[in-house]
Every structure is written in C-alpha cells, then in structure tokens.
Design a protein around this motif. Sequence first.
Motif, PDB file in Angstrom:
ATOM      1  N   THR A  99       0.754  -1.356  -0.075  1.00  0.00           N
ATOM      2  CA  THR A  99      -0.109  -0.177   0.065  1.00  0.00           C
ATOM      3  C   THR A  99       0.942   1.440   0.076  1.00  0.00           C
ATOM      4  O   THR A  99       2.174   1.224   0.320  1.00  0.00           O
ATOM      5  N   VAL A 100       0.342   2.253  -0.195  1.00  0.00           N
ATOM      6  CA  VAL A 100       0.730   3.624  -0.282  1.00  0.00           C
ATOM      7  C   VAL A 100       1.401   3.973   1.331  1.00  0.00           C
ATOM      8  O   VAL A 100       2.529   4.439   1.356  1.00  0.00           O
ATOM      9  N   ASN A 101       0.762   3.781   2.058  1.00  0.00           N
ATOM     10  CA  ASN A 101       1.116   3.770   3.581  1.00  0.00           C
ATOM     11  C   ASN A 101       2.474   2.851   3.646  1.00  0.00           C
ATOM     12  O   ASN A 101       3.501   3.113   4.619  1.00  0.00           O
ATOM     13  N   LYS A 135       1.868  13.294  -4.588  1.00  0.00           N
ATOM     14  CA  LYS A 135       0.845  13.734  -5.458  1.00  0.00           C
ATOM     15  C   LYS A 135      -0.594  12.828  -5.154  1.00  0.00           C
ATOM     16  O   LYS A 135      -1.408  13.612  -5.162  1.00  0.00           O
ATOM     17  N   VAL A 136      -0.292  11.539  -5.052  1.00  0.00           N
ATOM     18  CA  VAL A 136      -1.558  10.622  -4.654  1.00  0.00           C
ATOM     19  C   VAL A 136      -2.071  10.930  -3.275  1.00  0.00           C
ATOM     20  O   VAL A 136      -3.347  10.712  -3.322  1.00  0.00           O
ATOM     21  N   THR A 137      -1.529  11.409  -2.296  1.00  0.00           N
ATOM     22  CA  THR A 137      -2.031  11.536  -0.956  1.00  0.00           C
ATOM     23  C   THR A 137      -2.300  12.828  -0.505  1.00  0.00           C
ATOM     24  O   THR A 137      -3.378  13.082   0.412  1.00  0.00           O
ATOM     25  N   ASN A 140      -6.521  13.452  -0.382  1.00  0.00           N
ATOM     26  CA  ASN A 140      -6.899  12.072  -0.678  1.00  0.00           C
ATOM     27  C   ASN A 140      -6.776  11.436   0.450  1.00  0.00           C
ATOM     28  O   ASN A 140      -5.879  10.667   0.606  1.00  0.00           O
ATOM     29  N   SER A 142      -7.853   8.748   1.259  1.00  0.00           N
ATOM     30  CA  SER A 142      -8.140   7.216   1.349  1.00  0.00           C
ATOM     31  C   SER A 142      -7.011   6.561   0.483  1.00  0.00           C
ATOM     32  O   SER A 142      -7.016   5.265   0.171  1.00  0.00           O
ATOM     33  N   ALA A 143      -5.999   7.523   0.167  1.00  0.00           N
ATOM     34  CA  ALA A 143      -4.753   7.102  -0.647  1.00  0.00           C
ATOM     35  C   ALA A 143      -3.949   6.171   0.222  1.00  0.00           C
ATOM     36  O   ALA A 143      -3.457   5.346  -0.632  1.00  0.00           O
ATOM     37  N   SER A 144      -3.924   6.077   1.393  1.00  0.00           N
ATOM     38  CA  SER A 144      -3.008   5.471   1.977  1.00  0.00           C
ATOM     39  C   SER A 144      -3.217   3.708   1.832  1.00  0.00           C
ATOM     40  O   SER A 144      -2.266   3.020   1.917  1.00  0.00           O
ATOM     41  N   LEU A 146      -4.220   2.489  -0.864  1.00  0.00           N
ATOM     42  CA  LEU A 146      -4.085   2.056  -2.602  1.00  0.00           C
ATOM     43  C   LEU A 146      -2.667   1.287  -2.804  1.00  0.00           C
ATOM     44  O   LEU A 146      -1.940   1.397  -1.955  1.00  0.00           O
ATOM     45  N   ILE A 151       0.053   3.600  -8.904  1.00  0.00           N
ATOM     46  CA  ILE A 151       0.553   4.778  -9.188  1.00  0.00           C
ATOM     47  C   ILE A 151       2.086   4.903  -9.416  1.00  0.00           C
ATOM     48  O   ILE A 151       2.695   6.065  -9.547  1.00  0.00           O
TER      49      ILE A 151
END
Length: 220
Positions: A99-101, A135-137, A140, A142-144, A146, A151
């Motif tokens: 995940t992004v997180n 950019k994605v966070t 957003n 809920s980005a964490s 993804l 991305i």
Amino acid sequence: MKELNDIQLSPRQLEIVRLVQLHAPITGEQIAEHLGTGRPTIRSDLSVLVMLEYIDAKPKVGYFPVGKSTKDRQLNQGLIRLKVKDVQAMPVIVRETATVNDAVVTLFLENVGSLIVADTEGILQGVISRKDLLKVTLGNPSASTLPVGLIMTRGPNVITVSPEDDVIEAARKMMHHQVDSLPVVLLHTNDEGRESSEVIGRITKSTMTKILLDILTDAF
C-alpha cells in the motif's frame, strides 16, 4: 585538457567550460549568474565536468581550467572508469500489492528517495518516488490504502543501468532524466524472446557525490 568533442556535452556544459576558461578562477555562483540561472541548477553539470577533467575546482577559490599533474590525472581517470557494479548499493524493493502507507513507511525507515517495485523473482515492475506518493496523498484521505502498482512509473518507462555501465554513464542518465537514483538490472531473455530486468542494486546521486568528494580529497 580533453578536446570538447571527445565526449558529447550538453550546450550548457560547453558554455560552463567556456566561462571557466574566460573568467577563471570563477565560483559556481558567478557561473550561474552568467548563465541566468541558480547554483543548484548547474551543480550536477559542475560535478560531471570536474569528474571528466574539463575543469578543475579548488575549495574557497572556485573553478579553473584543468592543470593537474600526471599523477592526479591518472588517479581521477581511474575513478572515472569505475563501473556501476563497483559502487552500487542494495536495492530497496516493495511489491505491487504494497500500500501507499507501506511505501511511505519504507521510504522513511530506509532513508531513500524512491522505491523499486519488483515481483517475487526480483523482476522489475516499476519505480515509485516521494513525488509520486505526495501527489496521490494530497487531498486524498483514502490514498494510504491504494496499492503502489496503481501509481508507480511502470517498467518500460523506468530508466535503468547495467552493472557493467560506467559510473559516468549513470550520472548522465540521472542528469538527463532528472532522477535521484537508478535501478541496476540484469537483462534476461526467455525462450520466447521476451526480455525481463532482474533488479540487483541501485545507484544514487549520493554515490556520485561521494565519488566527487574522493576526487577532490585526493586532489587537494
């Protein structure tokens, strides 16, 4: 000094060499002022030109045309001939499903600027940078959750180097593509003629800085 067309330099690098020849000793700030830009913009150009021995640098004095002894020149040429495999670091790898997180945590724990995305066999899938994550966070919440596979910059668009490439070639790629690091890969071709890139390391701008410091330390 080498002939300017022995190695292909960018127009800006050629102009820097000309300015050093005309105004030496000249500081990086003065060169940037002549070019109408900032010192950080030309930092990489100056580093490469010193490594290639088009110009020389002296702490607290500035840049001037090359005038080294044979011993110093041989030392620097030995450093310039370094291969990527001689200085590469271990790759920092995550899976596409991370995940992004997870990616943000790994960036901080490993203290790196980008992560290499590879499958379980170590085959390159892509790269994700701090900028991609930012950019994605932003805006957003809920980005964490993804997956980074959505991305990342995908394999065909990722700039890589071979372990047998010269360090100078790696530096040129970083400058040209404005990236902070490059995956080091081995290319494989299967029975069907399909190529894949096995990740075996990474090389960074920090590596380039260390090499330059080694040159300057030995020279002065």
